[in-house]
Design an enzyme around this catalytic site. Sequence first.
Site, PDB file in Angstrom:
ATOM      1  N   ARG A   1     -12.558  -4.349  -7.080  1.00 40.26           N
ATOM      2  CA  ARG A   1     -12.336  -5.091  -5.609  1.00 40.26           C
ATOM      3  C   ARG A   1     -13.490  -5.263  -4.811  1.00 40.26           C
ATOM      4  O   ARG A   1     -14.470  -4.479  -4.558  1.00 40.26           O
ATOM      5  CB  ARG A   1     -11.088  -4.049  -4.638  1.00 40.26           C
TER       6      ARG A   1
ATOM      7  N   TYR B   1     -10.324  -0.756  11.247  1.00 41.15           N
ATOM      8  CA  TYR B   1     -11.548  -0.375  10.755  1.00 41.15           C
ATOM      9  C   TYR B   1     -11.977  -1.361   9.410  1.00 41.15           C
ATOM     10  O   TYR B   1     -13.051  -0.971   8.866  1.00 41.15           O
ATOM     11  CB  TYR B   1     -11.449   1.213  10.411  1.00 41.15           C
ATOM     12  N   LYS B   2     -11.047  -2.214   8.947  1.00 32.22           N
ATOM     13  CA  LYS B   2     -11.380  -3.179   7.857  1.00 32.22           C
ATOM     14  C   LYS B   2     -12.176  -4.228   8.451  1.00 32.22           C
ATOM     15  O   LYS B   2     -13.253  -4.158   8.738  1.00 32.22           O
ATOM     16  CB  LYS B   2     -10.090  -3.175   7.449  1.00 32.22           C
TER      17      LYS B   2
ATOM     18  N   ASP C   1       2.668  -6.132   7.579  1.00 35.11           N
ATOM     19  CA  ASP C   1       1.398  -5.214   7.807  1.00 35.11           C
ATOM     20  C   ASP C   1       0.353  -6.171   7.665  1.00 35.11           C
ATOM     21  O   ASP C   1       0.167  -6.943   6.589  1.00 35.11           O
ATOM     22  CB  ASP C   1       1.415  -4.190   6.633  1.00 35.11           C
TER      23      ASP C   1
ATOM     24  N   PHE D   1       0.984  -1.212   0.270  1.00 36.92           N
ATOM     25  CA  PHE D   1      -0.188  -0.064  -0.107  1.00 36.92           C
ATOM     26  C   PHE D   1       0.862   1.359   0.000  1.00 36.92           C
ATOM     27  O   PHE D   1       1.937   1.456   0.937  1.00 36.92           O
ATOM     28  CB  PHE D   1      -0.974  -0.134   1.237  1.00 36.92           C
TER      29      PHE D   1
HETATM   30  C1  LIG Z   1      -5.706   0.437   4.690  1.00 36.15           C
HETATM   31  C2  LIG Z   1      -4.266   0.415   4.778  1.00 36.15           C
HETATM   32  C3  LIG Z   1      -3.556   1.411   5.149  1.00 36.15           C
HETATM   33  C4  LIG Z   1      -4.093   2.837   5.663  1.00 36.15           C
HETATM   34  O1  LIG Z   1      -3.373   3.510   6.668  1.00 36.15           O
HETATM   35  P1  LIG Z   1      -4.090   4.658   7.666  1.00 36.15           P
HETATM   36  O2  LIG Z   1      -2.999   5.249   8.392  1.00 36.15           O
HETATM   37  O3  LIG Z   1      -5.070   3.791   8.501  1.00 36.15           O
HETATM   38  O4  LIG Z   1      -4.773   5.515   6.594  1.00 36.15           O
HETATM   39  C5  LIG Z   1      -1.992   1.320   5.428  1.00 36.15           C
HETATM   40  N1  LIG Z   1      -1.231   0.397   4.804  1.00 36.15           N
HETATM   41  C6  LIG Z   1      -2.337  -0.730   4.372  1.00 36.15           C
HETATM   42  C7  LIG Z   1      -1.505  -2.021   3.955  1.00 36.15           C
HETATM   43  C8  LIG Z   1      -3.429  -0.722   4.336  1.00 36.15           C
HETATM   44  O5  LIG Z   1      -4.079  -1.814   3.521  1.00 36.15           O
END
Ligand SMILES: *Cc1c(COP(=O)(O)O)cnc(C)c1O
Length: 399
Positions: A358, A211-212, A186, A115
């Site tokens: 997705r 939150y996911k 992660d 990400f």
């Molecule tokens: C959703 C996601 C994030 C989001 O980061 P936030 O700081 O919570 O906005 C970061 N890394 C990955 C791999 C994600 O899937």
Amino acid sequence: MPTDFTATRALFDLPEALIYLDGNSLGPLPRAAAARVAQTVTDEWGQMLIGGWNRAGWMDQPARLGDRVGRLIGAEPGSVVLGDTLSIKVYQALASALELAAPGRRVVLSDSGNFPTDLYMAEGLIRSLGQGHELRVVAPEAVAAALDETIAVVMLTEVDYRTGRKHDMAALTAKAHELGIVTVWDLAHSAGALPVDLAAAAADFAVGCTYKYLNGGPGAPAFIYVAPRHAERVRPALSGWLGHDAPFAFEPAYRPGRGIERMRVGTPPVLQMAALDAALDAWEGVDMADLRARSLELTDQFIAEVEAACPMLTLATPRAHAERGSQVSFGHPQGYAIMQALIAEGVVGDFRAPDILRFGFTPLYISNEDVSMAAAVLADVMAQELWDRPEYHARSRVT
Ligand SMILES: *Cc1c(COP(=O)(O)O)cnc(C)c1O
């Protein structure tokens, strides 16, 4: 007793006539969370005021909820703490990992499926360290071969947010350790999506959001894991007062707190923690092996039904179970407009640039009937080209 997924579905407040396949981006509202937040606002904030920190246990929440999340990711008790956002936790984990790395090594290895915020945070950290570190980004399939003795830290997201491709965490961690490389995992698309066993994999650091798949609500705090063998050695780069050994001694110099407590930074988001605490109740009777079996069944079904009806869509998710998370992605040049048309028809997924549709499959509240209905609506959108309208091409700020 096998997990009762009809019972877990009843725990969520989902709008009628809508199939929600975006719980991998923002989980839906657990019924209990609304009441818990209201109670925290009224009875705790309203009545206890500042006393809530002690009397309502607000100060202990980050570690208490850390243990609740820890149970879902195979973490040892006392090795996970909640707080901040995932971007911040990535920075913290990577900074501490680099301090534990073998002397003289300067390479952080990641993959192009990671990400972007994870890569951006690494770039920023490297710049402020000013020690000539390099962020090396290879294709997801090339990570194992790219591990060598020049690498300080390998930082990977277990499940690719775009394709749903899953790394073999145990094998990559074992190979990294043989070469003296520290690992940062992660778990944004793993926690609550599939079984994770950090302790068995001997992972060094892990981070993730709540939150996911964990349904903590928009803005819910992130988590960080530090392996117990490192916990008393790591030196937090974000050395905030609540990670201090004695925050209320107000000492002028920083001393790290005990174990995982040192990874706290500042004041925790109490209302969000209350929502998350209630959301985590949904996991009490859930066996993660059952969850995985259901998730694979749902994703297999969606792949089969969509491929049968929509030859113009290209599957971007691995077919092999061992290489798949809990989402299914299809590529199409008109992906954005197709997703807008689908949402208008009551099937909510999302779009990830440049061309990915997705769909997240979350067994706690998605059934086989939902999958069939979603596949049928998608088939209709494609066959009738319902996406080909000007309003579906206008990009919103969040996609
Ligand atoms: C959703 C996601 C994030 C989001 O980061 P936030 O700081 O919570 O906005 C970061 N890394 C990955 C791999 C994600 O899937």
